[in-house]
Motif scaffolding. Structure first.
Motif, short mmCIF file in Angstrom:
data_model
loop_
_atom_site.label_atom_id
_atom_site.label_comp_id
_atom_site.label_asym_id
_atom_site.label_seq_id
_atom_site.Cartn_x
_atom_site.Cartn_y
_atom_site.Cartn_z
N SER A 260 -1.03 13.43 -3.79
CA SER A 260 -2.06 14.47 -3.67
C SER A 260 -3.38 13.92 -3.13
O SER A 260 -4.42 14.53 -3.31
CB SER A 260 -2.30 15.12 -5.04
OG SER A 260 -2.69 14.14 -5.99
N ASP A 261 -3.32 12.76 -2.50
CA ASP A 261 -4.53 12.14 -1.96
C ASP A 261 -4.42 12.04 -0.44
O ASP A 261 -3.72 11.18 0.07
CB ASP A 261 -4.71 10.75 -2.58
CG ASP A 261 -6.02 10.09 -2.16
OD1 ASP A 261 -6.79 10.73 -1.41
OD2 ASP A 261 -6.27 8.95 -2.57
N PRO A 262 -5.13 12.90 0.29
CA PRO A 262 -5.03 12.86 1.76
C PRO A 262 -5.84 11.73 2.40
O PRO A 262 -5.82 11.57 3.62
CB PRO A 262 -5.58 14.23 2.17
CG PRO A 262 -6.55 14.59 1.09
CD PRO A 262 -5.99 14.00 -0.17
N SER B 6 -8.94 -1.42 -3.55
CA SER B 6 -8.41 -2.50 -4.39
C SER B 6 -7.32 -1.92 -5.27
O SER B 6 -7.24 -0.70 -5.48
CB SER B 6 -9.53 -3.10 -5.25
OG SER B 6 -10.10 -2.11 -6.09
N GLY B 7 -6.48 -2.78 -5.78
CA GLY B 7 -5.37 -2.30 -6.58
C GLY B 7 -5.06 -3.21 -7.75
O GLY B 7 -5.89 -4.01 -8.17
N SER C 8 -2.70 2.13 -4.15
CA SER C 8 -2.21 3.49 -3.91
C SER C 8 -3.33 4.37 -3.38
O SER C 8 -4.50 4.21 -3.73
CB SER C 8 -1.64 4.09 -5.20
OG SER C 8 -2.61 4.14 -6.21
N GLY C 9 -2.95 5.31 -2.51
CA GLY C 9 -3.92 6.25 -1.96
C GLY C 9 -4.93 5.58 -1.06
O GLY C 9 -4.64 4.61 -0.35
N VAL D 125 0.85 -1.19 0.00
CA VAL D 125 0.00 0.00 0.00
C VAL D 125 0.89 1.24 0.00
O VAL D 125 1.70 1.43 0.90
CB VAL D 125 -0.94 0.01 1.21
CG1 VAL D 125 -1.86 1.23 1.16
CG2 VAL D 125 -1.76 -1.27 1.27
N LEU D 126 0.72 2.07 -1.01
CA LEU D 126 1.47 3.32 -1.13
C LEU D 126 0.55 4.47 -0.74
O LEU D 126 -0.40 4.79 -1.46
CB LEU D 126 1.99 3.51 -2.55
CG LEU D 126 2.76 4.79 -2.84
CD1 LEU D 126 4.05 4.85 -2.01
CD2 LEU D 126 3.08 4.91 -4.32
#
Length: 401
Positions: free
Chosen positions: A310-312, A287-288, A282-283, A237-238
């Motif tokens: 850019s995703d809080p 799911s990824g 990511s973010g 998870v990034l």
């Protein structure tokens, strides 16, 4: 090509042509000359512009089209008058990262005027991302500046990808999914109906669960790793939490993000090379992408320059407890503390690789000691590492040793 026309000067020029034409023959040769001069001048200006357009030459060169992080690109623009007479004036508009500039085209063949010009620059690529450089447009002008043709050129786009670190340690032992059983660890504890991934056979591993067909197909002897019904594999998870430039300078922010990207992609590359399937998330997504081969990893890696912090949104997928996850984040520990402690007590905490900006490292390291004490009390053996940006990619090796 676009034509820029200065309408006010054009209207004035047209009125003068009409006025002088009405004087034709009234004052002999002088009035005749005036009535013919402006139309002939207009025709000459257009022909001169066309010839100048054909006689100007421009080209650009770059030392490399695939720069690596930290590398510099040598950029050159060459402008030349290939005619044997002076040409009309104009300009070359070009961009280098962060600014746009203009160069005058060389008129040439007049005293003190060069027939060619060269512009050189070094474009530094200290961080991962997208860099734009090169000629944007060429513009010429008639002598009075009434008509200005302009041709637009697409500048060169460079994608600088994260630096990858070769991990020599078996990262998969950190990322064994919840409930899964490594060969020889707990004989009979796993559910043989739930296949999670294939692990290359190493010294000391029993031959139980040998995947004979996979060995014949790939030439790599591998054992099967099975899991319990609640296991769903490995997740990387990034966290795309945006560091505040006010709290950390822009350079610090980019350096922390770069190291985090290098760490995350180095782990995914290592797992892909071992043919261990991993979900890359990511973010705040739930799911990824499934990365189950080196080809799938390269497809993701080549698009990594377009990943922006850019995703809080909180990375809830790392705390689902349904899979073994490793979270890569620049987020402050205090933002993760409540969720992490809850799963720590339940024994389902994710692995953490934190990378704060340089100016926040000492503070985050001090806060991590408090959490480390709680981890010891809970008997946690998961990965928990706070990386020091100043040490660069070496911190990836320090974390997984």
């Amino acid at each position: 090509m676009r034509l820029h026309i200065q309408w006010i000067p054009l209207c004035i020029f047209a009125v003068l042509c009409f006025v002088f034409a009405s004087f034709g023959g009234l004052a002999g040769f002088v009035s005749l000359f005036l009535s013919c001069f402006l139309p002939f001048y207009a025709l000459f200006s257009l022909l001169y512009l066309i010839v100048s357009w054909e006689k100007y030459a421009w080209y650009q060169s770059f030392s490399t089209n695939h720069p690596h992080k930290g590398e510099s690109i040598h950029f050159e623009i060459h402008l030349k008058n290939e005619g044997s007479f002076p040409l009309t004036g104009g300009s070359c508009s070009f961009v280098v990262p962060g600014k746009e500039q203009r160069l005058p085209l060389p008129v040439g063949f007049l005293p003190g005027m060069e027939a060619s010009a060269t512009y050189t620059a070094e474009i530094a690529c200290p961080y991962r991302g997208t860099y734009v450089a090169g000629i944007r447009s060429i513009q010429l002008s008639t002598p009075l500046g009434i008509i200005r043709p302009e041709v637009h050129i697409q500048p060169q786009i460079f994608y600088v990808l994260p630096e990858l670190y070769k991990i020599n340690q078996p990262v998969e032992t950190y990322l064994t999914s919840a409930g899964s059983v490594l060969p020889g660890a707990k004989s009979g504890a796993g559910d043989n109906s739930i296949f999670e991934y294939a692990l290359p056979l190493r010294d000391g591993m029993p031959a139980q669960g040998m995947l004979w067909k996979r060995w014949a197909a790939t030439g790599i002897p591998s054992c099967a790793v099975y899991g319990e019904a609640r296991s769903r594999g490995i997740s990387v998870v990034l966290d795309l939490y945006p560091c505040s430039p006010a709290a950390a300078g822009e350079a610090e922010k980019l350096a922390a993000e770069d190291l985090l990207m290098s760490a995350a992609f180095s782990v995914v590359q290592h797992l892909a090379a071992q043919r261990i399937a991993v979900h890359f998330i990511s973010g705040g997504a739930q799911s990824g992408l499934l990365i189950d081969s080196e080809e799938a990893f390269m497809h993701l890696y080549e698009r990594s320059a377009n990943i922006f912090f850019s995703d809080p949104a909180f990375p809830a997928s790392a705390f689902s407890g349904e899979s073994s996850a490793i979270l890569f984040s620049t987020r402050p520990i205090e933002d993760l503390y409540a969720a992490y402690k809850k799963h720590l007590l339940a024994g389902t905490e994710p692995h953490l690789f934190l990378c704060p900006p340089e100016s926040n490292f000492v503070r985050e390291q001090a806060r991590s000691r408090i959490l480390q004490d709680e981890r010891m009390k809970a008997g946690s053996r998961s990965l928990f590492y706070v990386a020091d940006v100043k040490k660069g990619v070496r911190e990836i090796g320090n974390a997984f040793r």
